[in-house]
Design a protein around this motif. Structure first.
Motif, PDB file in Angstrom:
ATOM      1  N   SER A  19       9.764  -0.242  20.821  1.00 48.20           N
ATOM      2  CA  SER A  19       9.347  -1.361  19.996  1.00 48.20           C
ATOM      3  C   SER A  19       9.337  -2.714  21.072  1.00 48.20           C
ATOM      4  O   SER A  19      10.235  -2.986  21.681  1.00 48.20           O
ATOM      5  N   ASP A  25      12.688  -6.747  14.935  1.00 50.02           N
ATOM      6  CA  ASP A  25      12.354  -5.595  13.941  1.00 50.02           C
ATOM      7  C   ASP A  25      13.433  -4.850  13.163  1.00 50.02           C
ATOM      8  O   ASP A  25      13.183  -4.984  11.710  1.00 50.02           O
ATOM      9  N   ARG A  64       9.761   2.979  11.736  1.00 49.41           N
ATOM     10  CA  ARG A  64       9.358   2.024  12.711  1.00 49.41           C
ATOM     11  C   ARG A  64       9.526   2.852  14.022  1.00 49.41           C
ATOM     12  O   ARG A  64       8.716   2.459  14.818  1.00 49.41           O
ATOM     13  N   HIS A  68       5.188   2.948  13.063  1.00 49.90           N
ATOM     14  CA  HIS A  68       4.651   2.348  11.799  1.00 49.90           C
ATOM     15  C   HIS A  68       4.709   0.822  11.928  1.00 49.90           C
ATOM     16  O   HIS A  68       6.015   0.369  12.135  1.00 49.90           O
ATOM     17  N   PRO A  69       3.797   0.220  11.510  1.00 46.38           N
ATOM     18  CA  PRO A  69       3.941  -1.376  11.623  1.00 46.38           C
ATOM     19  C   PRO A  69       4.955  -1.673  10.611  1.00 46.38           C
ATOM     20  O   PRO A  69       5.117  -1.393   9.538  1.00 46.38           O
ATOM     21  N   ARG A  77       3.809  -9.850   5.546  1.00 47.58           N
ATOM     22  CA  ARG A  77       3.607 -10.528   6.819  1.00 47.58           C
ATOM     23  C   ARG A  77       3.507 -12.157   6.437  1.00 47.58           C
ATOM     24  O   ARG A  77       2.659 -12.349   5.740  1.00 47.58           O
ATOM     25  N   ILE A  92      -3.198  -6.103   9.833  1.00 45.90           N
ATOM     26  CA  ILE A  92      -2.150  -6.996   9.638  1.00 45.90           C
ATOM     27  C   ILE A  92      -2.551  -8.421  10.175  1.00 45.90           C
ATOM     28  O   ILE A  92      -3.246  -8.509  11.329  1.00 45.90           O
ATOM     29  N   ARG A  94      -2.412 -11.746  12.141  1.00 46.21           N
ATOM     30  CA  ARG A  94      -1.745 -11.877  13.529  1.00 46.21           C
ATOM     31  C   ARG A  94      -1.813 -13.336  14.229  1.00 46.21           C
ATOM     32  O   ARG A  94      -2.606 -14.142  13.637  1.00 46.21           O
ATOM     33  N   ASP A 200       0.688  -0.885  17.031  1.00 40.29           N
ATOM     34  CA  ASP A 200       0.388  -1.089  15.549  1.00 40.29           C
ATOM     35  C   ASP A 200      -0.848  -0.571  15.176  1.00 40.29           C
ATOM     36  O   ASP A 200      -1.169   0.011  14.163  1.00 40.29           O
ATOM     37  N   GLU A 204      -3.550   1.115  11.765  1.00 36.87           N
ATOM     38  CA  GLU A 204      -4.576  -0.049  11.138  1.00 36.87           C
ATOM     39  C   GLU A 204      -5.871   0.884  10.757  1.00 36.87           C
ATOM     40  O   GLU A 204      -6.511   1.581  11.730  1.00 36.87           O
TER      41      GLU A 204
END
Length: 281
Positions: A19, A25, A64, A68-69, A77, A92, A94, A200, A204
């Protein structure tokens, strides 16, 4: 086990899993499992985690660690200070897309007008703009019914009443409609881009990312079609990849737009290119 210790162990696991922000996170996921904010967590981190919270949290951390985002795991978000519901059917939001909001606001200095957001997804860009320009009528479109439903829910939960969302394949549902400003964050990744198998974006929707062999197919279509949906003097602003600015500026110029330029994001990359339809509003 105290929450602080649970958090530290999770951060170590996420760091080992690759990560880019393991501590953050771990904190966001623990707050989600607890139903609290990070201030509460910092204050009461010495409290014992219940068996239920621990099980819920460890499942989130495991997901995670698999890549997985976080935004899909929590279902939320933040964008432009707005807490947006997220879903795996949409991209997602950004931080670099806030550049497009900045540009749109600069192109809309008057109190009233109409803005169209193409490929709205969560509604992030449309809702950010609408929140800053309450006198403007904002329309967001997406070809995915799930995305339109999501954007509508976000507008309702944020009590933003000057934004509406429609199902449309680009301009097909907008015959005869004209706008002062059109913005879009369309798919702009090349089909063979190696980044598609990292981070991520692996989780998506590909249809929201990829646009042909060079990533420019949808940008070309929008540049060509938007002229018929802008008022004289209206502006088109497009988010694109950091290396696509020159190509998008060329497309805008060839299509007859004037005052063509590009704007940089906070990382210094060309992120948004824009042009104006000739004429006076």
């Amino acid at each position: 086990m105290p929450l602080d210790r649970l958090l530290s162990r999770a951060a170590v696991r996420l760091r080992a899993a690759g990560s880019p922000s393991p501590r953050l996170d771990a904190e966001v996921l623990l707050c989600h499992a607890l139903g609290c904010d990070r201030t509460w967590l910092y204050t009461w981190g010495d409290r014992e985690a219940t068996t239920l919270v621990r099980a819920r949290y460890e499942a989130l951390v495991a997901a995670r660690a698999e890549g997985h985002p976080v935004a899909y795991l929590t279902g939320e978000r933040e964008f432009w200070g707005l807490a947006l519901e997220t879903h795996s059917s949409t991209l997602i939001p950004r931080p670099e897309s806030e550049t497009l909001v900045d540009v749109a606001l600069a192109l809309a200095p008057v109190a009233v007008g109409r803005l169209l957001d193409l490929g709205t997804g969560t509604g992030a860009i449309a809702l950010a703009f609408a929140s800053e320009r309450p006198g403007w009528s904002v329309v967001g479109i997406d070809h995915q019914t799930e995305a339109v439903a999501l954007a509508r829910r976000n507008a309702e939960r944020l009590a933003i009443g000057n934004a509406a969302f429609l199902v449309s394949d680009w301009f097909t549902a907008l015959v005869g409609e004209r706008f002062d400003v059109i913005v879009a964050n369309p798919p702009y990744v090349a089909a063979d881009d190696p980044h598609l198998v990292n981070g991520d974006v692996r989780f998506e929707p590909v249809s929201a990312l990829v646009a042909g062999s060079d990533g420019l197919d949808d940008l070309r279509h929008i540049v060509a079609a938007a002229c018929d949906h802008l008022v004289p003097g209206g502006w088109l602003a497009l988010e694109h990849g950091h290396a696509q600015g020159a190509a998008v500026r060329e497309q805008l110029s060839v299509a007859g737009y004037v005052e063509v330029a590009s704007c940089h994001d906070l990382a210094g990359h060309e992120r948004v290119s824009l042009g104006r339809v000739p004429g006076l509003r």
